[in-house]
Design a protein around this motif. Structure first.
Motif, PDB file in Angstrom:
ATOM      1  N   GLY A   1      -7.046   9.354   1.313  1.00  0.00           N
ATOM      2  CA  GLY A   1      -7.102   8.006   0.732  1.00  0.00           C
ATOM      3  C   GLY A   1      -5.722   7.450   0.441  1.00  0.00           C
ATOM      4  O   GLY A   1      -5.446   6.272   0.680  1.00  0.00           O
ATOM      5  N   GLY A   2      -4.835   8.284  -0.061  1.00  0.00           N
ATOM      6  CA  GLY A   2      -3.458   7.853  -0.324  1.00  0.00           C
ATOM      7  C   GLY A   2      -2.721   7.515   0.956  1.00  0.00           C
ATOM      8  O   GLY A   2      -1.924   6.574   0.995  1.00  0.00           O
ATOM      9  N   TYR A   3      -2.982   8.261   2.005  1.00  0.00           N
ATOM     10  CA  TYR A   3      -2.345   7.981   3.296  1.00  0.00           C
ATOM     11  C   TYR A   3      -2.779   6.611   3.821  1.00  0.00           C
ATOM     12  O   TYR A   3      -1.951   5.813   4.254  1.00  0.00           O
ATOM     13  CB  TYR A   3      -2.707   9.070   4.304  1.00  0.00           C
ATOM     14  CG  TYR A   3      -2.137   8.825   5.672  1.00  0.00           C
ATOM     15  CD1 TYR A   3      -0.835   9.156   5.975  1.00  0.00           C
ATOM     16  CD2 TYR A   3      -2.915   8.227   6.663  1.00  0.00           C
ATOM     17  CE1 TYR A   3      -0.307   8.915   7.229  1.00  0.00           C
ATOM     18  CE2 TYR A   3      -2.402   7.983   7.914  1.00  0.00           C
ATOM     19  CZ  TYR A   3      -1.100   8.329   8.200  1.00  0.00           C
ATOM     20  OH  TYR A   3      -0.591   8.080   9.438  1.00  0.00           O
ATOM     21  N   VAL A   4      -4.070   6.342   3.770  1.00  0.00           N
ATOM     22  CA  VAL A   4      -4.576   5.057   4.249  1.00  0.00           C
ATOM     23  C   VAL A   4      -4.044   3.916   3.382  1.00  0.00           C
ATOM     24  O   VAL A   4      -3.635   2.863   3.888  1.00  0.00           O
ATOM     25  CB  VAL A   4      -6.119   5.059   4.290  1.00  0.00           C
ATOM     26  CG1 VAL A   4      -6.670   3.667   4.544  1.00  0.00           C
ATOM     27  CG2 VAL A   4      -6.610   6.030   5.332  1.00  0.00           C
ATOM     28  N   TYR A   5      -4.014   4.114   2.063  1.00  0.00           N
ATOM     29  CA  TYR A   5      -3.501   3.083   1.159  1.00  0.00           C
ATOM     30  C   TYR A   5      -2.024   2.795   1.432  1.00  0.00           C
ATOM     31  O   TYR A   5      -1.607   1.640   1.521  1.00  0.00           O
ATOM     32  CB  TYR A   5      -3.693   3.521  -0.291  1.00  0.00           C
ATOM     33  CG  TYR A   5      -3.099   2.557  -1.287  1.00  0.00           C
ATOM     34  CD1 TYR A   5      -3.749   1.370  -1.605  1.00  0.00           C
ATOM     35  CD2 TYR A   5      -1.881   2.814  -1.910  1.00  0.00           C
ATOM     36  CE1 TYR A   5      -3.204   0.476  -2.506  1.00  0.00           C
ATOM     37  CE2 TYR A   5      -1.332   1.934  -2.803  1.00  0.00           C
ATOM     38  CZ  TYR A   5      -1.998   0.767  -3.094  1.00  0.00           C
ATOM     39  OH  TYR A   5      -1.439  -0.114  -3.978  1.00  0.00           O
ATOM     40  N   TYR A   6      -1.234   3.847   1.580  1.00  0.00           N
ATOM     41  CA  TYR A   6       0.199   3.667   1.836  1.00  0.00           C
ATOM     42  C   TYR A   6       0.438   2.964   3.168  1.00  0.00           C
ATOM     43  O   TYR A   6       1.280   2.076   3.279  1.00  0.00           O
ATOM     44  CB  TYR A   6       0.911   5.020   1.811  1.00  0.00           C
ATOM     45  CG  TYR A   6       2.365   4.938   2.180  1.00  0.00           C
ATOM     46  CD1 TYR A   6       3.298   4.424   1.280  1.00  0.00           C
ATOM     47  CD2 TYR A   6       2.812   5.337   3.432  1.00  0.00           C
ATOM     48  CE1 TYR A   6       4.633   4.321   1.622  1.00  0.00           C
ATOM     49  CE2 TYR A   6       4.140   5.244   3.775  1.00  0.00           C
ATOM     50  CZ  TYR A   6       5.048   4.732   2.868  1.00  0.00           C
ATOM     51  OH  TYR A   6       6.364   4.640   3.213  1.00  0.00           O
ATOM     52  N   ARG A   7      -0.337   3.345   4.198  1.00  0.00           N
ATOM     53  CA  ARG A   7      -0.183   2.725   5.516  1.00  0.00           C
ATOM     54  C   ARG A   7      -0.526   1.242   5.463  1.00  0.00           C
ATOM     55  O   ARG A   7       0.197   0.403   6.008  1.00  0.00           O
ATOM     56  CB  ARG A   7      -1.078   3.438   6.518  1.00  0.00           C
ATOM     57  CG  ARG A   7      -0.897   2.930   7.931  1.00  0.00           C
ATOM     58  CD  ARG A   7      -1.980   3.406   8.821  1.00  0.00           C
ATOM     59  NE  ARG A   7      -3.246   2.858   8.340  1.00  0.00           N
ATOM     60  CZ  ARG A   7      -4.413   3.166   8.829  1.00  0.00           C
ATOM     61  NH1 ARG A   7      -4.514   4.041   9.781  1.00  0.00           N
ATOM     62  NH2 ARG A   7      -5.507   2.610   8.361  1.00  0.00           N
ATOM     63  N   ASP A   8      -1.634   0.899   4.793  1.00  0.00           N
ATOM     64  CA  ASP A   8      -2.016  -0.506   4.697  1.00  0.00           C
ATOM     65  C   ASP A   8      -1.024  -1.303   3.859  1.00  0.00           C
ATOM     66  O   ASP A   8      -0.746  -2.460   4.161  1.00  0.00           O
ATOM     67  CB  ASP A   8      -3.415  -0.638   4.109  1.00  0.00           C
ATOM     68  CG  ASP A   8      -4.493  -0.225   5.092  1.00  0.00           C
ATOM     69  OD1 ASP A   8      -4.170  -0.032   6.282  1.00  0.00           O
ATOM     70  OD2 ASP A   8      -5.648  -0.081   4.662  1.00  0.00           O
ATOM     71  N   LYS A   9      -0.482  -0.690   2.828  1.00  0.00           N
ATOM     72  CA  LYS A   9       0.509  -1.375   1.995  1.00  0.00           C
ATOM     73  C   LYS A   9       1.788  -1.626   2.785  1.00  0.00           C
ATOM     74  O   LYS A   9       2.385  -2.696   2.691  1.00  0.00           O
ATOM     75  CB  LYS A   9       0.807  -0.527   0.759  1.00  0.00           C
ATOM     76  CG  LYS A   9       1.702  -1.186  -0.232  1.00  0.00           C
ATOM     77  CD  LYS A   9       1.867  -0.314  -1.459  1.00  0.00           C
ATOM     78  CE  LYS A   9       2.804  -0.936  -2.443  1.00  0.00           C
ATOM     79  NZ  LYS A   9       3.056  -0.058  -3.588  1.00  0.00           N
ATOM     80  N   LYS A  10       2.184  -0.656   3.598  1.00  0.00           N
ATOM     81  CA  LYS A  10       3.392  -0.792   4.396  1.00  0.00           C
ATOM     82  C   LYS A  10       3.246  -1.883   5.450  1.00  0.00           C
ATOM     83  O   LYS A  10       4.189  -2.611   5.730  1.00  0.00           O
ATOM     84  CB  LYS A  10       3.701   0.550   5.062  1.00  0.00           C
ATOM     85  CG  LYS A  10       5.021   0.594   5.792  1.00  0.00           C
ATOM     86  CD  LYS A  10       5.357   2.007   6.198  1.00  0.00           C
ATOM     87  CE  LYS A  10       4.860   2.260   7.577  1.00  0.00           C
ATOM     88  NZ  LYS A  10       5.306   3.549   8.113  1.00  0.00           N
ATOM     89  N   ARG A  11       2.057  -2.035   5.999  1.00  0.00           N
ATOM     90  CA  ARG A  11       1.812  -3.045   7.028  1.00  0.00           C
ATOM     91  C   ARG A  11       1.440  -4.404   6.464  1.00  0.00           C
ATOM     92  O   ARG A  11       1.186  -5.349   7.198  1.00  0.00           O
ATOM     93  CB  ARG A  11       0.707  -2.568   7.962  1.00  0.00           C
ATOM     94  CG  ARG A  11       1.123  -1.378   8.777  1.00  0.00           C
ATOM     95  CD  ARG A  11       0.045  -0.940   9.693  1.00  0.00           C
ATOM     96  NE  ARG A  11       0.456   0.239  10.437  1.00  0.00           N
ATOM     97  CZ  ARG A  11      -0.289   0.845  11.326  1.00  0.00           C
ATOM     98  NH1 ARG A  11      -1.499   0.392  11.580  1.00  0.00           N
ATOM     99  NH2 ARG A  11       0.157   1.906  11.944  1.00  0.00           N
ATOM    100  N   GLY A  12       1.348  -4.521   5.139  1.00  0.00           N
ATOM    101  CA  GLY A  12       1.063  -5.804   4.516  1.00  0.00           C
ATOM    102  C   GLY A  12      -0.396  -6.226   4.611  1.00  0.00           C
ATOM    103  O   GLY A  12      -0.695  -7.417   4.587  1.00  0.00           O
ATOM    104  N   LYS A  13      -1.304  -5.272   4.727  1.00  0.00           N
ATOM    105  CA  LYS A  13      -2.722  -5.603   4.864  1.00  0.00           C
ATOM    106  C   LYS A  13      -3.455  -5.651   3.534  1.00  0.00           C
ATOM    107  O   LYS A  13      -4.630  -5.978   3.500  1.00  0.00           O
ATOM    108  CB  LYS A  13      -3.410  -4.587   5.775  1.00  0.00           C
ATOM    109  CG  LYS A  13      -2.951  -4.671   7.202  1.00  0.00           C
ATOM    110  CD  LYS A  13      -3.739  -3.744   8.070  1.00  0.00           C
ATOM    111  CE  LYS A  13      -3.330  -3.891   9.509  1.00  0.00           C
ATOM    112  NZ  LYS A  13      -4.119  -3.025  10.378  1.00  0.00           N
TER     113      LYS A  13
END
Length: 90
Positions: free
Chosen positions: A58-70
């Motif tokens: 869950g943290g990986y998905v959250y960090y990835r989406d935050k980094k991509r501005g989603k």
């Protein structure tokens, strides 16, 4: 190569979380059937392992989406919150 390492890491964490749930399932049944304390301890460790694996994913998905501005900040009842802009200084 970088993507391959990321996929292998995610797959490994997914398998660890699944094994934690499997440990929990098997040893809870054994604990209820035989009443050994070791089965209770292993089932708790399996539950912790499953939680940690799920939290990592869950943290990986959250960090990835935050980094991509989603990600979008939500307000009351899920409505998007607009950012207040400061007046321009000339």
């Amino acid at each position: 190569m970088r993507n391959l390492i990321a996929w292998v890491l995610l797959l490994a964490v997914f398998l660890i979380a699944g094994e934690g749930l499997n440990l929990f399932r098997i040893h809870v049944v054994d604990w209820l059937a035989y009443g050994r304390a070791a089965d209770g301890v292993i089932s708790i460790l399996g539950l912790i392992l499953a939680f940690l694996g799920t939290a990592f994913l869950g943290g990986y998905v959250y960090y990835r989406d935050k980094k991509r501005g989603k990600l979008q900040r939500e307000g009351w009842r899920g409505r998007p919150v607009t950012k207040k802009r400061l007046p321009r200084q000339r």
